[in-house]
Design a protein around this motif. Sequence first.
Motif, PDB file in Angstrom:
ATOM      1  N   LYS A  15      -6.694  22.765  37.153  1.00 45.17           N
ATOM      2  CA  LYS A  15      -7.951  23.342  36.653  1.00 45.17           C
ATOM      3  C   LYS A  15      -8.465  22.545  35.455  1.00 45.17           C
ATOM      4  N   ALA A  16      -7.573  22.239  34.522  1.00 41.88           N
ATOM      5  CA  ALA A  16      -7.989  21.487  33.326  1.00 41.88           C
ATOM      6  C   ALA A  16      -8.485  20.090  33.698  1.00 41.88           C
ATOM      7  N   ALA A  17      -7.803  19.431  34.627  1.00 41.10           N
ATOM      8  CA  ALA A  17      -8.222  18.091  35.043  1.00 41.10           C
ATOM      9  C   ALA A  17      -9.579  18.126  35.727  1.00 41.10           C
ATOM     10  N   ALA A  18      -9.817  19.160  36.530  1.00 41.92           N
ATOM     11  CA  ALA A  18     -11.101  19.274  37.231  1.00 41.92           C
ATOM     12  C   ALA A  18     -12.240  19.598  36.275  1.00 41.92           C
ATOM     13  N   GLU A  19     -11.952  20.396  35.265  1.00 43.01           N
ATOM     14  CA  GLU A  19     -12.998  20.834  34.328  1.00 43.01           C
ATOM     15  C   GLU A  19     -13.312  19.815  33.237  1.00 43.01           C
ATOM     16  N   ASN A  20     -12.380  18.957  32.902  1.00 45.71           N
ATOM     17  CA  ASN A  20     -12.586  17.978  31.837  1.00 45.71           C
ATOM     18  C   ASN A  20     -13.045  16.666  32.435  1.00 45.71           C
ATOM     19  N   LYS A  21     -14.277  16.336  32.198  1.00 44.91           N
ATOM     20  CA  LYS A  21     -14.878  15.147  32.788  1.00 44.91           C
ATOM     21  C   LYS A  21     -14.512  13.907  31.961  1.00 44.91           C
ATOM     22  N   PRO A  22     -14.340  12.773  32.631  1.00 44.44           N
ATOM     23  CA  PRO A  22     -14.065  11.532  31.907  1.00 44.44           C
ATOM     24  C   PRO A  22     -15.205  11.195  30.966  1.00 44.44           C
ATOM     25  N   LYS A  23     -14.889  10.502  29.905  1.00 38.95           N
ATOM     26  CA  LYS A  23     -15.910  10.146  28.904  1.00 38.95           C
ATOM     27  C   LYS A  23     -16.785   8.983  29.351  1.00 38.95           C
ATOM     28  N   ASP A  24     -16.440   8.355  30.486  1.00 43.36           N
ATOM     29  CA  ASP A  24     -17.230   7.211  30.947  1.00 43.36           C
ATOM     30  C   ASP A  24     -18.404   7.613  31.834  1.00 43.36           C
ATOM     31  N   GLY A  25     -18.671   8.913  31.957  1.00 42.26           N
ATOM     32  CA  GLY A  25     -19.835   9.369  32.696  1.00 42.26           C
ATOM     33  C   GLY A  25     -19.579   9.714  34.154  1.00 42.26           C
ATOM     34  N   ARG A  26     -18.382   9.442  34.666  1.00 42.09           N
ATOM     35  CA  ARG A  26     -18.096   9.823  36.054  1.00 42.09           C
ATOM     36  C   ARG A  26     -18.185  11.335  36.196  1.00 42.09           C
ATOM     37  N   LEU A  31      -7.938  12.286  36.487  1.00 39.62           N
ATOM     38  CA  LEU A  31      -6.831  12.049  37.402  1.00 39.62           C
ATOM     39  C   LEU A  31      -5.580  12.736  36.866  1.00 39.62           C
ATOM     40  N   LEU A  32      -4.880  13.449  37.726  1.00 43.46           N
ATOM     41  CA  LEU A  32      -3.651  14.143  37.354  1.00 43.46           C
ATOM     42  C   LEU A  32      -2.556  13.663  38.282  1.00 43.46           C
ATOM     43  N   VAL A  33      -1.506  13.048  37.722  1.00 43.87           N
ATOM     44  CA  VAL A  33      -0.405  12.534  38.538  1.00 43.87           C
ATOM     45  C   VAL A  33       0.931  12.830  37.867  1.00 43.87           C
ATOM     46  N   GLU A  34       1.989  12.899  38.683  1.00 44.04           N
ATOM     47  CA  GLU A  34       3.327  13.001  38.120  1.00 44.04           C
ATOM     48  C   GLU A  34       3.797  11.602  37.744  1.00 44.04           C
ATOM     49  N   ALA A  35       4.848  11.501  36.958  1.00 43.24           N
ATOM     50  CA  ALA A  35       5.250  10.210  36.393  1.00 43.24           C
ATOM     51  C   ALA A  35       6.382   9.522  37.148  1.00 43.24           C
ATOM     52  N   PHE A  36       6.419   9.628  38.454  1.00 47.62           N
ATOM     53  CA  PHE A  36       7.402   8.887  39.238  1.00 47.62           C
ATOM     54  C   PHE A  36       6.764   7.555  39.647  1.00 47.62           C
ATOM     55  N   HIS A  37       6.634   6.672  38.683  1.00 49.43           N
ATOM     56  CA  HIS A  37       5.908   5.427  38.910  1.00 49.43           C
ATOM     57  C   HIS A  37       6.552   4.517  39.945  1.00 49.43           C
TER      58      HIS A  37
END
Length: 113
Positions: A15-26, A31-37
């Motif tokens: 929900k937080a990722a969807a509601e918080n828009k990137p600062k670059d205007g997109r 993007l929300l990901v787990e850290a299993f790089h």
Amino acid sequence: KPLASNADEVRAMIKAAAENKPKDGRKEGLLLVEAFHYRFHPLAREISRLVKSGVIGEVSHIEANFEIPWPFPPKSDIRFDMNGSNSELAGGSLMDAGCYAVNVMRLATDGKE
């Protein structure tokens, strides 16, 4: 590390990722990901491809280890909380270190139990 310690935390993050828009205007959310790089490493992708294609046959047994280097950390280190007794850690050693072994086994079995 795992994305969260329970489903409610994941829902709140989505929900937080969807509601918080990137600062670059997109217009889309963050993007929300787990850290299993390692899952994005070419070797891991090849393992996944081989399993999915069936070229190596059906996976019938798999073992995985995650070792903590010597010298061991002090006993107060969360990696020694083997039974998750410290509720603040939300899983103790399994969430901190064991999650890598579990995650790589899921990668090698295409997520099948």
